[in-house]
Design a protein around this motif. Structure first.
Motif, mmCIF file in Angstrom:
data_model
loop_
_atom_site.group_PDB
_atom_site.id
_atom_site.type_symbol
_atom_site.label_atom_id
_atom_site.label_comp_id
_atom_site.label_asym_id
_atom_site.label_seq_id
_atom_site.Cartn_x
_atom_site.Cartn_y
_atom_site.Cartn_z
ATOM 1 N N GLU A 90 -0.575 5.362 -0.842
ATOM 2 C CA GLU A 90 -1.947 4.882 -0.989
ATOM 3 C C GLU A 90 -2.003 3.377 -0.803
ATOM 4 O O GLU A 90 -2.908 2.858 -0.145
ATOM 5 C CB GLU A 90 -2.497 5.306 -2.350
ATOM 6 C CG GLU A 90 -2.699 6.814 -2.412
ATOM 7 C CD GLU A 90 -3.266 7.288 -3.735
ATOM 8 O OE1 GLU A 90 -3.228 6.514 -4.706
ATOM 9 O OE2 GLU A 90 -3.746 8.433 -3.779
ATOM 10 N N ALA A 91 -1.003 2.685 -1.374
ATOM 11 C CA ALA A 91 -0.944 1.236 -1.176
ATOM 12 C C ALA A 91 -0.809 0.944 0.315
ATOM 13 O O ALA A 91 -1.461 0.042 0.848
ATOM 14 C CB ALA A 91 0.227 0.646 -1.954
ATOM 15 N N GLY A 92 0.032 1.708 0.994
ATOM 16 C CA GLY A 92 0.219 1.529 2.430
ATOM 17 C C GLY A 92 -1.067 1.760 3.191
ATOM 18 O O GLY A 92 -1.414 1.011 4.106
ATOM 19 N N MET A 93 -1.796 2.798 2.803
ATOM 20 C CA MET A 93 -3.032 3.120 3.505
ATOM 21 C C MET A 93 -4.083 2.037 3.281
ATOM 22 O O MET A 93 -4.884 1.751 4.167
ATOM 23 C CB MET A 93 -3.542 4.501 3.076
ATOM 24 C CG MET A 93 -2.866 5.612 3.855
ATOM 25 S SD MET A 93 -2.721 7.157 2.971
ATOM 26 C CE MET A 93 -4.393 7.670 2.891
ATOM 27 N N ILE A 94 -4.090 1.453 2.068
ATOM 28 C CA ILE A 94 -5.024 0.346 1.825
ATOM 29 C C ILE A 94 -4.579 -0.897 2.592
ATOM 30 O O ILE A 94 -5.390 -1.666 3.092
ATOM 31 C CB ILE A 94 -5.128 0.076 0.309
ATOM 32 C CG1 ILE A 94 -5.981 1.164 -0.302
ATOM 33 C CG2 ILE A 94 -5.695 -1.305 0.025
ATOM 34 C CD1 ILE A 94 -6.202 1.051 -1.765
ATOM 35 N N ASP A 95 -3.257 -1.055 2.727
ATOM 36 C CA ASP A 95 -2.718 -2.201 3.471
ATOM 37 C C ASP A 95 -2.935 -2.083 4.972
ATOM 38 O O ASP A 95 -2.581 -2.991 5.715
ATOM 39 C CB ASP A 95 -1.215 -2.345 3.193
ATOM 40 C CG ASP A 95 -0.954 -3.316 2.046
ATOM 41 O OD1 ASP A 95 -1.923 -3.934 1.582
ATOM 42 O OD2 ASP A 95 0.211 -3.454 1.634
#
Lengths: 280, 353
Positions: free
Chosen positions: A174-179
């Motif tokens: 999820e952090a990656g997708m937000i990044d």
């Protein structure tokens, strides 16, 4: 205090004795394999059960390598095992990721069916498998073995991979997708590097399973050209005698790729790569 | 910079509706805190804003543009997770620069932005370390750094301080406040800790069981809570709630004491009276509204909390400033600051003054 310490040292000693006993028990067959392989033919029976061979020779190895079809068996086994391991791991990784991260209709059913396939003894389905393989004209081919082994190993490998994916926190993707990642980029750049130990374990497991499989290889392969190593070993057994020395030498040689494979992947098997990702 | 609008947003899992009719407009540069007890839907709401959770009803807009279906990567928001969610296989610098790496910005630009962020957060010496070699507070800083580097139009924080110890939490709280002053960016912050909410927020959104209870500045919530839930949730220690009924122009407590409330609201529907512990005072018997016995006295240095038992009324908490020489078991006489008392009706709504 003193009594406590002496009792704990007894416990420690006991643990080591138990461990030592177990290790000896597990390694003895391997030692015996090696011992017979280096014993000259004429001494095998006179030596009997003495632990150290009274003579020493590499003749069995050279005979196996030069005079038999061992190298061909070896190559066939390598093709089948590597092929099976690679294909199974790819499919299992994809399926395991889906099971771990997505909820979809029929998920429980698919998992249940995969579990059921693991419940039957292989002997029960040998005949139908033989008929199917014969029908599609794949008898005596390495492809048939790869397909059959892959089919049988996928359920277990999938569960294995799923548990590895379950161990990676969802927050990371999820952090990656937000990044700025798509789900696939997040999978490739973040999840995949963290799953390497899992992939290595699955690869290793499937490789060894395929390397030592005998039953299907025996049923589906008849020609000498396409024999895998376990089937090939049986050629050392003739009608009236068993060529123990050569058979054991071939066995020792067959251990080499498995060992190499595990030496190669063992650094990925070291756990703890994911520590520090999230607060424990 | 972004103005964020939520219009009749709802969220359902299958047939279970967990949030309904959420309306909220967040102005550009505003610091909004979503606060409420666990399970109230505050994190779900934040995840819907981030795009990690599908919105099942209503419209979500950023600067007037509908965003319901836009994936998280295109919403230009940065998020700090409760678990920090640092990439374990990347060092601090790469963790912070990852979003720029993904967006393929120039290496020099990335390096300089990461360096600047590391400097602001005091991480300069740690940029080559892996997350597992960092302490909790340092990981928290890296997670913040990852958000800062992106220079997003809005920052989302999901209980970012709840894994830190008390001292660090205060320090990081200050840091977040400073960050907001410096960047003047829109920030949405989820917490269950009312102290964080009161200290950080421009406006607080109090949520309970999937509904917005009240939206207002910290002072508004403290002075004019919309209902009993907000009144009890905001302020520490918790507001005293006493059962009352109308009596002439005032209200009557269960033990018969009549309180002449000065505010002019209609008291016929009043069922409960709320008074904050700091609006109660220990006084001489002739000035007292209530008389009871101190059951427990907590000496906190700056304050003294007196838990008193008042016959016929129940448990009452009085907060006195500084050290108050009272022991458990001693009688105590209490006066209420009636100007700061609130009346609630049977549904818990506050009766307007």
């Amino acid at each position: 205090m003193r009594a406590y310490r002496s009792s704990s040292s007894v416990v420690v000693a006991g643990k080591y004795i138990a461990l030592g006993f177990y290790v000896a028990f597990a390694l003895f067959p391997l030692y015996w394999l090696l011992k017979i392989a280096v014993t000259p033919d004429k001494l095998i029976f006179t030596d009997g059960t003495s632990l150290v061979p009274s003579g020493f020779t590499f003749e069995n190895f050279s005979t196996v390598l030069v005079q038999t079809d061992f190298l061909a068996y070896f190559r066939n086994s390598l093709v089948v095992s590597l092929g099976t391991a690679a294909i199974t791991t790819c499919i299992a990784a994809a399926a395991g990721y889906a099971f771990s991260r997505f909820d979809f209709r029929g998920k429980r059913l698919v998992i249940a069916v995969m579990l059921i396939t693991q419940m039957f003894p292989l002997l029960m389905i040998i005949a139908p498998i033989y008929k199917i393989v014969a029908y599609v004209g794949l008898l005596n081919s390495l492809t048939s073995l790869i397909i059959v082994y892959t089919a049988f190993n996928i359920p277990f490998a999938t569960f294995l991979m799923q548990s590895f994916f379950d161990g990676i926190p969802k927050d990371l993707e999820e952090a990656g997708m937000i990044d700025g990642c798509t789900r696939f980029t997040a999978l490739r750049k973040i999840i995949l590097p963290l799953t390497l130990p899992g992939l290595a374990a699955t690869l290793g497991f499937i490789f060894t399973a395929a390397w030592s499989e005998l039953l299907f290889a025996l049923m589906l392969i008849n020609s000498n050209d396409t024999m895998t190593f376990p089937v090939g070993l049986l050629t050392f057994v003739s009608k009236f005698s068993v060529d123990w020395g050569q058979m054991m030498a071939a066995g020792v040689l067959a251990l080499v790729p498995s060992c190499l494979f595990f030496i190669f992947i063992q650094r990925y098997l070291v756990q703890g790569l994911t520590s520090g990702a999230v607060k424990g | 910079m972004a103005r964020i609008e939520l219009q009749t947003i709802s969220k359902a899992y299958g047939s279970v509706e967990v949030m309904r009719d959420i309306n909220l407009t967040i102005e550009d540069g505003e610091f909004i805190v979503l606060v409420g007890p666990s399970g109230c839907g505050k994190s779900t709401l934040l995840r819907m804003i981030a795009g990690l959770e599908p919105i099942t009803g209503g419209e979500f807009r950023i600067d007037g543009k509908r965003m319901n279906e836009v994936p998280p990567r295109d919403r230009d928001m940065a998020m700090v997770f409760q678990s920090y969610a640092l990439y374990p296989h990347m060092d601090v610098a790469r963790n912070m620069g990852f979003s720029l790496e993904i967006r393929k910005s120039a290496t020099e630009e990335r390096v300089s932005k990461v360096e600047a962020a590391a400097k602001t957060l005091g991480l300069t010496d740690l940029t080559k370390r892996l997350p597992k070699a960092l302490s909790g507070g340092q990981r928290q800083r890296v997670a913040m750094g990852r958000a800062i580097v992106r220079d997003p139009s809005a920052f989302l924080f999901d209980e970012p301080l709840s894994n830190l110890d008390a001292a660090l939490r205060v320090e990081m709280r200050l840091e977040i406040a400073r960050l907001h002053q410096r960047l003047a960016a829109t920030m949405i912050y989820v917490t269950h800790d009312q102290v964080e909410a009161l200290t950080l927020a421009d406006r607080i959104v109090v949520l309970n069981a999937g509904d917005i209870q009240q939206v207002g500045t910290p002072l508004e919530l403290y002075e004019r809570p919309a209902n009993k839930f907000v009144a009890q949730f905001i302020g520490s220690p918790t507001m005293n709630i006493l059962s009352v009924e109308q009596s002439g122009r005032g209200v009557q407590l269960k033990d018969g004491t009549v309180l002449q409330l000065t505010n002019g609201s209609d008291k016929s529907s009043a069922r409960e009276l709320g008074v904050r512990p700091e609006h109660l005072n220990v006084v001489t018997p002739e000035k007292a509204h209530l008389s009871g016995v101190a059951e427990l006295v907590e000496h906190l240095g700056s304050d003294t909390n007196i838990h008193a038992k008042v016959p016929g009324v129940g448990q009452v908490l009085v907060r006195q400033h500084g050290h108050f020489p009272l022991k458990a078991g001693e009688p105590v006489d209490i006066a209420l600051d009636l100007e700061k008392a609130h009346l609630f009706d049977a549904d818990g709504r506050r009766l307007a003054a």
